[in-house]
Design a protein around this motif. Structure first.
Motif, PDB file in Angstrom:
ATOM      1  N   TRP A 109     -11.879 -30.898   0.629  1.00 48.73           N
ATOM      2  CA  TRP A 109     -11.145 -31.588   1.691  1.00 48.73           C
ATOM      3  C   TRP A 109     -10.556 -30.578   2.679  1.00 48.73           C
ATOM      4  CZ3 TRP A 109      -5.841 -31.842   3.035  1.00 48.73           C
ATOM      5  CH2 TRP A 109      -5.511 -32.859   3.949  1.00 48.73           C
ATOM      6  N   LEU A 110     -10.003 -29.500   2.167  1.00 45.84           N
ATOM      7  CA  LEU A 110      -9.447 -28.476   3.039  1.00 45.84           C
ATOM      8  C   LEU A 110     -10.547 -27.829   3.881  1.00 45.84           C
ATOM      9  CD1 LEU A 110      -6.959 -26.743   0.561  1.00 45.84           C
ATOM     10  CD2 LEU A 110      -6.334 -28.095   2.589  1.00 45.84           C
ATOM     11  N   GLY A 111     -11.706 -27.592   3.278  1.00 43.67           N
ATOM     12  CA  GLY A 111     -12.809 -27.023   4.037  1.00 43.67           C
ATOM     13  C   GLY A 111     -13.321 -27.957   5.111  1.00 43.67           C
ATOM     14  N   ASP A 112     -13.436 -29.224   4.777  1.00 46.45           N
ATOM     15  CA  ASP A 112     -13.865 -30.208   5.774  1.00 46.45           C
ATOM     16  C   ASP A 112     -12.869 -30.271   6.928  1.00 46.45           C
ATOM     17  OD1 ASP A 112     -16.031 -30.790   4.180  1.00 46.45           O
ATOM     18  OD2 ASP A 112     -15.209 -32.663   3.394  1.00 46.45           O
ATOM     19  N   LEU A 113     -11.583 -30.203   6.580  1.00 48.38           N
ATOM     20  CA  LEU A 113     -10.547 -30.238   7.606  1.00 48.38           C
ATOM     21  C   LEU A 113     -10.641 -29.018   8.515  1.00 48.38           C
ATOM     22  CD1 LEU A 113      -7.975 -31.401   8.862  1.00 48.38           C
ATOM     23  CD2 LEU A 113      -6.667 -30.273   7.042  1.00 48.38           C
ATOM     24  N   ALA A 114     -10.838 -27.845   7.924  1.00 50.01           N
ATOM     25  CA  ALA A 114     -10.987 -26.627   8.729  1.00 50.01           C
ATOM     26  C   ALA A 114     -12.200 -26.729   9.643  1.00 50.01           C
ATOM     27  CB  ALA A 114     -11.120 -25.409   7.809  1.00 50.01           C
ATOM     28  N   ASP A 115     -13.274 -27.302   9.135  1.00 53.85           N
ATOM     29  CA  ASP A 115     -14.479 -27.484   9.945  1.00 53.85           C
ATOM     30  C   ASP A 115     -14.196 -28.424  11.117  1.00 53.85           C
ATOM     31  OD1 ASP A 115     -17.139 -27.336  10.734  1.00 53.85           O
ATOM     32  OD2 ASP A 115     -17.802 -28.851   9.318  1.00 53.85           O
ATOM     33  N   ASP A 116     -13.529 -29.536  10.845  1.00 55.69           N
ATOM     34  CA  ASP A 116     -13.217 -30.493  11.901  1.00 55.69           C
ATOM     35  C   ASP A 116     -12.347 -29.855  12.989  1.00 55.69           C
ATOM     36  OD1 ASP A 116     -14.590 -32.482  10.528  1.00 55.69           O
ATOM     37  OD2 ASP A 116     -12.793 -33.216   9.498  1.00 55.69           O
ATOM     38  N   ALA A 117     -11.416 -29.011  12.568  1.00 54.04           N
ATOM     39  CA  ALA A 117     -10.461 -28.423  13.515  1.00 54.04           C
ATOM     40  C   ALA A 117     -11.084 -27.353  14.404  1.00 54.04           C
ATOM     41  CB  ALA A 117      -9.274 -27.833  12.762  1.00 54.04           C
ATOM     42  N   THR A 118     -12.217 -26.783  13.966  1.00 54.75           N
ATOM     43  CA  THR A 118     -12.796 -25.656  14.706  1.00 54.75           C
ATOM     44  C   THR A 118     -14.187 -25.941  15.255  1.00 54.75           C
ATOM     45  OG1 THR A 118     -13.692 -24.698  12.655  1.00 54.75           O
ATOM     46  CG2 THR A 118     -11.510 -23.963  13.362  1.00 54.75           C
ATOM     47  N   TYR A 119     -14.748 -27.113  14.941  1.00 53.05           N
ATOM     48  CA  TYR A 119     -16.142 -27.373  15.300  1.00 53.05           C
ATOM     49  C   TYR A 119     -16.362 -27.397  16.810  1.00 53.05           C
ATOM     50  CZ  TYR A 119     -20.872 -29.233  14.936  1.00 53.05           C
ATOM     51  OH  TYR A 119     -22.218 -29.399  15.026  1.00 53.05           O
ATOM     52  N   ASP A 120     -15.397 -27.951  17.545  1.00 45.08           N
ATOM     53  CA  ASP A 120     -15.508 -27.898  19.002  1.00 45.08           C
ATOM     54  C   ASP A 120     -14.154 -27.536  19.592  1.00 45.08           C
ATOM     55  OD1 ASP A 120     -13.933 -30.272  19.276  1.00 45.08           O
ATOM     56  OD2 ASP A 120     -15.721 -31.493  19.001  1.00 45.08           O
ATOM     57  N   GLU A 121     -14.115 -27.370  20.874  1.00 47.89           N
ATOM     58  CA  GLU A 121     -12.910 -26.854  21.528  1.00 47.89           C
ATOM     59  C   GLU A 121     -11.733 -27.813  21.428  1.00 47.89           C
ATOM     60  OE1 GLU A 121     -11.482 -25.297  25.965  1.00 47.89           O
ATOM     61  OE2 GLU A 121     -13.614 -25.620  25.532  1.00 47.89           O
ATOM     62  N   ASP A 122     -11.993 -29.099  21.548  1.00 47.84           N
ATOM     63  CA  ASP A 122     -10.900 -30.063  21.595  1.00 47.84           C
ATOM     64  C   ASP A 122     -10.432 -30.501  20.213  1.00 47.84           C
ATOM     65  OD1 ASP A 122     -10.921 -30.032  24.374  1.00 47.84           O
ATOM     66  OD2 ASP A 122     -12.462 -31.589  24.467  1.00 47.84           O
ATOM     67  N   GLY A 123     -11.360 -30.692  19.291  1.00 45.46           N
ATOM     68  CA  GLY A 123     -10.994 -31.175  17.973  1.00 45.46           C
ATOM     69  C   GLY A 123     -10.816 -32.680  17.971  1.00 45.46           C
ATOM     70  N   PRO A 124     -10.984 -33.305  16.802  1.00 46.08           N
ATOM     71  CA  PRO A 124     -10.956 -34.761  16.700  1.00 46.08           C
ATOM     72  C   PRO A 124      -9.555 -35.333  16.520  1.00 46.08           C
ATOM     73  CG  PRO A 124     -11.516 -33.835  14.584  1.00 46.08           C
ATOM     74  CD  PRO A 124     -11.327 -32.672  15.518  1.00 46.08           C
ATOM     75  N   GLY A 125      -8.717 -35.172  17.520  1.00 43.18           N
ATOM     76  CA  GLY A 125      -7.359 -35.683  17.432  1.00 43.18           C
ATOM     77  C   GLY A 125      -6.543 -35.268  18.641  1.00 43.18           C
ATOM     78  N   GLU A 126      -5.272 -35.638  18.625  1.00 41.53           N
ATOM     79  CA  GLU A 126      -4.373 -35.229  19.701  1.00 41.53           C
ATOM     80  C   GLU A 126      -4.218 -33.709  19.690  1.00 41.53           C
ATOM     81  OE1 GLU A 126      -3.117 -37.157  22.068  1.00 41.53           O
ATOM     82  OE2 GLU A 126      -4.223 -38.844  21.186  1.00 41.53           O
ATOM     83  N   PRO A 127      -4.119 -33.091  20.871  1.00 41.92           N
ATOM     84  CA  PRO A 127      -4.080 -31.624  20.931  1.00 41.92           C
ATOM     85  C   PRO A 127      -3.022 -30.990  20.026  1.00 41.92           C
ATOM     86  CG  PRO A 127      -4.376 -32.532  23.126  1.00 41.92           C
ATOM     87  CD  PRO A 127      -4.140 -33.704  22.222  1.00 41.92           C
ATOM     88  N   ASP A 128      -1.818 -31.555  19.984  1.00 41.73           N
ATOM     89  CA  ASP A 128      -0.766 -30.971  19.152  1.00 41.73           C
ATOM     90  C   ASP A 128      -1.110 -31.069  17.666  1.00 41.73           C
ATOM     91  OD1 ASP A 128       0.656 -30.322  21.393  1.00 41.73           O
ATOM     92  OD2 ASP A 128       2.122 -31.949  21.198  1.00 41.73           O
ATOM     93  N   ASP A 129      -1.729 -32.178  17.276  1.00 43.57           N
ATOM     94  CA  ASP A 129      -2.088 -32.362  15.868  1.00 43.57           C
ATOM     95  C   ASP A 129      -3.195 -31.400  15.457  1.00 43.57           C
ATOM     96  OD1 ASP A 129      -0.249 -34.422  15.906  1.00 43.57           O
ATOM     97  OD2 ASP A 129      -1.760 -35.995  16.190  1.00 43.57           O
TER      98      ASP A 129
END
Length: 234
Positions: A109-129
């Motif tokens: 889960w932590l690895g998937d989260l790290a992948d989601d956060a770095t996969y593209d420039e914006d990330g899948p969520g609000e910028p602050d989150d």
């Protein structure tokens, strides 16, 4: 109970108390369990409660690979409990079909989260989150490292995945050469086709010839089928 997370000794329960959970949300906040309830369930005495908590962690705190306000503090709690004996509860977690320790699922889960956060420039969520998750990538990297040589293969695979996914952060990219052989030998030979695909993606991204690693997106069904893309059970 205090736990060493690699950067110091912390009390995971203190993390729950110091976070203003009313100011951060996750998916379906009006119908899903509150984030601290989910997190406390990870260490419950009842193994069924633990397994449900892991399911809710993926389906609610990072539903459909999204990052919410509650995601970063939840991840900090998860990093703090990895060494707890109760994280060895066996089960079938997330989209993996193999029965494995909960510790492996939490590392994944932590690895998937790290992948989601770095996969593209914006990330899948609000910028602050998204920024809050990116800020704890060094922590995820550090807590995964002790498990890179774990005796349990499934924990070892998940640890390589967790650490490797943080290397998309510029400040951690220095570790890429060290992880090339680990990714190739551990993830590239995994029984889980999702890890084999990620091994090839990592190597290609890092400018390394992947060799004859299988491409699971061609040779088999989507490794995430039935996983985070499901609607929450509410």
């Amino acid at each position: 109970m205090t736990i060493n997370d690699g950067s110091g000794t912390i009390d995971p329960w203190a993390l729950l108390l110091e976070t203003d959970w009313s100011s951060v949300d996750h998916c379906c906040p009006n119908t899903a369990p509150a984030t601290p309830v989910i997190l406390a369930g990870l260490l419950d005495d009842d193994e069924d409660v633990q397994r449900t908590a892991v399911y809710n962690l993926g389906q609610i705190v990072t539903h459909q690979n999204s990052i919410y306000g509650a995601t970063a503090p939840a991840a900090r709690f998860v990093t703090a409990i990895l060494g707890h004996p109760r994280t060895m509860t066996l089960g079938v977690y997330f989209y993996e079909e193999r029965r494995r320790p909960m510790r492996a699922a939490l590392l994944q889960w932590l690895g998937d989260l790290a992948d989601d956060a770095t996969y593209d420039e914006d990330g899948p969520g609000e910028p602050d989150d998204v920024a809050a998750v990116r800020a704890i990538l060094p922590l995820i990297y550090e807590v995964a490292r002790p498990y890179l040589i774990d005796a349990d293969l499934l924990i070892r695979e998940a640890a390589v995945h967790a650490a490797a996914m943080t290397l998309g952060a510029p400040e951690l990219a220095i570790h890429i050469p060290e992880f090339v052989p680990l990714v190739r030998s551990t993830l590239g030979t995994s029984e889980y086709r999702g890890y084999r695909y990620l091994a090839k993606r990592c190597l290609v991204t890092w400018g390394v010839e992947p060799g004859p690693l299988p491409d699971s997106r061609i040779s088999g069904p989507d490794p995430w089928a039935g996983g985070y893309s499901d609607d929450p059970p509410f």
